[in-house]
Design an enzyme around this catalytic site. Structure first.
Site, PDB file in Angstrom:
ATOM      1  CB  ILE A 125      -1.016  -0.417   1.435  1.00 12.80           C
ATOM      2  CG1 ILE A 125      -1.707  -1.041   1.403  1.00 12.80           C
ATOM      3  CG2 ILE A 125      -2.274   1.016   1.317  1.00 12.80           C
ATOM      4  CD1 ILE A 125      -2.254  -1.204   2.472  1.00 12.80           C
ATOM      5  N   PRO A 126       1.399   1.585  -0.856  1.00 16.88           N
ATOM      6  CG  PRO A 126       2.349   1.573  -3.221  1.00 16.88           C
ATOM      7  CD  PRO A 126       1.504   1.062  -2.484  1.00 16.88           C
ATOM      8  CG  HIS A 127       0.808   5.709   2.169  1.00 14.06           C
ATOM      9  ND1 HIS A 127       1.108   4.034   2.617  1.00 14.06           N
ATOM     10  CD2 HIS A 127       1.466   6.204   2.984  1.00 14.06           C
ATOM     11  CE1 HIS A 127       1.489   4.487   3.588  1.00 14.06           C
ATOM     12  NE2 HIS A 127       2.033   4.839   4.303  1.00 14.06           N
ATOM     13  CB  ALA A 128       2.347  10.305  -1.392  1.00 17.32           C
TER      14      ALA A 128
ATOM     15  CG  MET B 261      -4.454   4.926  -0.935  1.00 17.74           C
ATOM     16  SD  MET B 261      -5.128   4.576   0.870  1.00 17.74           S
ATOM     17  CE  MET B 261      -4.626   5.923   1.686  1.00 17.74           C
TER      18      MET B 261
END
Length: 155
Positions: free
Chosen positions: A65-68, A102
């Site tokens: 779940i990569p997110h920034a 996300m």
């Protein structure tokens, strides 16, 4: 808001040749930015990679779940099913083939955490993971991830 509401049909893809983790994050950034200028996609790719450098966003069972978060970023998501799993440095050692990327704005960190928790809970379902892995086309993935859209087409 259900975690699947962050998705749009155009941001659900199958990557046949994902390459490296950096290439997966770059592809996710381009999906998340849509029609925005390429400079924005590049900046988002860097933000995703910076977050990934802090600690792997792989949560196990082949899911990441990569997110920034950042100024001017909309709350949105993209789903990428990788035809060939990629090493994301997961604690369980499993390579990743299901990626839910996300973005969120800085002004609502609690909402971002709620979304992350919802995605993690949703993708902890082994049956859903297997159905996502069995899907070979974006249309099949959309039917699984966008159930309201699938129901509308069936009506």
């Amino acid at each position: 808001m259900p975690w699947t509401d962050l998705l749009d049909a155009g941001r659900i893809v199958v990557l046949d040749d994902a390459g490296t983790r950096a290439q997966v994050l770059d592809a996710a950034a381009r999906l998340l930015c849509g029609d925005a200028p390429s400079a924005q996609a590049h900046a988002l790719s860097e933000a995703l990679q910076e977050r990934e450098a802090l600690a792997s966003t792989a949560i196990g069972h082949g899911v990441a779940i990569p997110h920034a978060r950042g100024e001017g970023l909309e709350v949105r998501a993209a789903f990428l099913r990788l035809a060939r799993p990629v090493d994301f440095g997961a604690r369980d050692g499993a390579p990743v083939d299901l990626v839910f990327a996300m973005t969120a704005n800085h002004d609502r960190p609690e909402l971002h955490l709620e979304h992350l928790a919802g995605v993690a809970a949703g993708l902890s379902d082994p049956d859903l993971r297997e159905r996502l892995r069995a899907a070979r086309t974006p249309a099949q993935l959309r039917a699984l991830l966008l159930p309201r859209a699938a129901a509308a087409h069936a009506a």
